[in-house]
Scaffold this motif. Structure first.
Motif, PDB file in Angstrom:
ATOM      1  N   UNK A  32      -7.550  -1.737 -11.155  1.00  0.00           N
ATOM      2  CA  UNK A  32      -6.635  -0.592 -11.192  1.00  0.00           C
ATOM      3  C   UNK A  32      -6.772   0.245  -9.922  1.00  0.00           C
ATOM      4  N   UNK A  33      -7.998   0.464  -9.484  1.00  0.00           N
ATOM      5  CA  UNK A  33      -8.227   1.239  -8.257  1.00  0.00           C
ATOM      6  C   UNK A  33      -7.615   0.531  -7.049  1.00  0.00           C
ATOM      7  N   UNK A  37      -4.531   1.883  -4.762  1.00  0.00           N
ATOM      8  CA  UNK A  37      -4.664   1.967  -3.305  1.00  0.00           C
ATOM      9  C   UNK A  37      -3.515   1.234  -2.622  1.00  0.00           C
ATOM     10  N   UNK A  38      -3.231   0.020  -3.068  1.00  0.00           N
ATOM     11  CA  UNK A  38      -2.160  -0.770  -2.445  1.00  0.00           C
ATOM     12  C   UNK A  38      -0.795  -0.115  -2.659  1.00  0.00           C
ATOM     13  N   UNK A  39      -0.556   0.415  -3.840  1.00  0.00           N
ATOM     14  CA  UNK A  39       0.713   1.094  -4.092  1.00  0.00           C
ATOM     15  C   UNK A  39       0.829   2.363  -3.266  1.00  0.00           C
ATOM     16  N   UNK A  43       3.641   2.959  -0.555  1.00  0.00           N
ATOM     17  CA  UNK A  43       4.487   4.159  -0.619  1.00  0.00           C
ATOM     18  C   UNK A  43       4.450   4.909   0.712  1.00  0.00           C
ATOM     19  N   UNK A  44       3.278   4.992   1.347  1.00  0.00           N
ATOM     20  CA  UNK A  44       3.169   5.665   2.649  1.00  0.00           C
ATOM     21  C   UNK A  44       3.967   4.918   3.708  1.00  0.00           C
ATOM     22  N   UNK A  45       3.914   3.588   3.672  1.00  0.00           N
ATOM     23  CA  UNK A  45       4.703   2.791   4.616  1.00  0.00           C
ATOM     24  C   UNK A  45       6.196   3.007   4.391  1.00  0.00           C
ATOM     25  N   UNK A  46       6.615   3.031   3.140  1.00  0.00           N
ATOM     26  CA  UNK A  46       8.033   3.252   2.838  1.00  0.00           C
ATOM     27  C   UNK A  46       8.461   4.651   3.275  1.00  0.00           C
TER      28      UNK A  46
END
Length: 168
Positions: A32-33, A37-39, A43-46
């Protein structure tokens, strides 16, 4: 004694099951962690892509429209037509008639037409340079199409010609 032995066996089984449950729980927490982190990274990249897209759209819009009109659409997110009323407006077309029919030629003498395009580019650059001067701040370049240069005066609300400069 048998009850104690059974209790020890059940206790061992329970401890083993608890240990396995803790391992599975630890794995799920880690998974989950990592997914969070990946999401978050995605989201930051998007978000960065959206900001770049917005910046590029702003640059493109400012190249197509006068600055105050571009700000009107970008600043408040309005959709639709833009209209405003001005008392003194003028439009000028500066054109080299038959430039591509008579002047432009791809020959060895003019380096396959590059020299003709250089001359046209110099003329357009001279117009652009003139428009950067303060006394021409009320004139807005609209577009350049081929050998035609189009400008409009009196469309910019904050830079209106006051009539004091007589050598326009």
């Amino acid at each position: 004694k048998q009850n104690i032995l059974k209790l020890k066996e059940f206790g061992t089984v329970y401890l083993l099951m608890l240990f396995i449950a803790l391992i599975v729980l630890g794995y799920e927490v880690e998974r989950t962690a990592r997914m969070d982190f990946m999401q978050g990274r995605h989201a930051a990249q998007k978000k960065d892509q959206m900001e770049d897209f917005k910046t590029n759209n702003g640059i493109l819009l400012r190249n197509l429209l006068p600055g105050h009109v571009a700000e009107h659409f970008m600043g408040c997110g309005k959709i639709g037509l833009y209209h405003d009323e001005y008392a003194n407006v003028g439009v000028m077309f500066a054109s080299i008639p038959n430039f591509f029919a008579e002047f432009y030629a791809e020959t060895d003498v003019n380096n396959n037409g590059i020299e003709c395009m250089r001359v046209l580019n110099e003329i357009i650059a001279d117009f652009d340079e003139l428009l950067e001067k303060y006394k021409f701040n009320c004139i807005e370049k609209i577009k350049t199409i081929g050998a035609t240069y189009m400008v409009a005066a009196g469309l910019t609300p904050q830079a209106v010609y006051d009539g004091t400069d007589t050598d326009l």
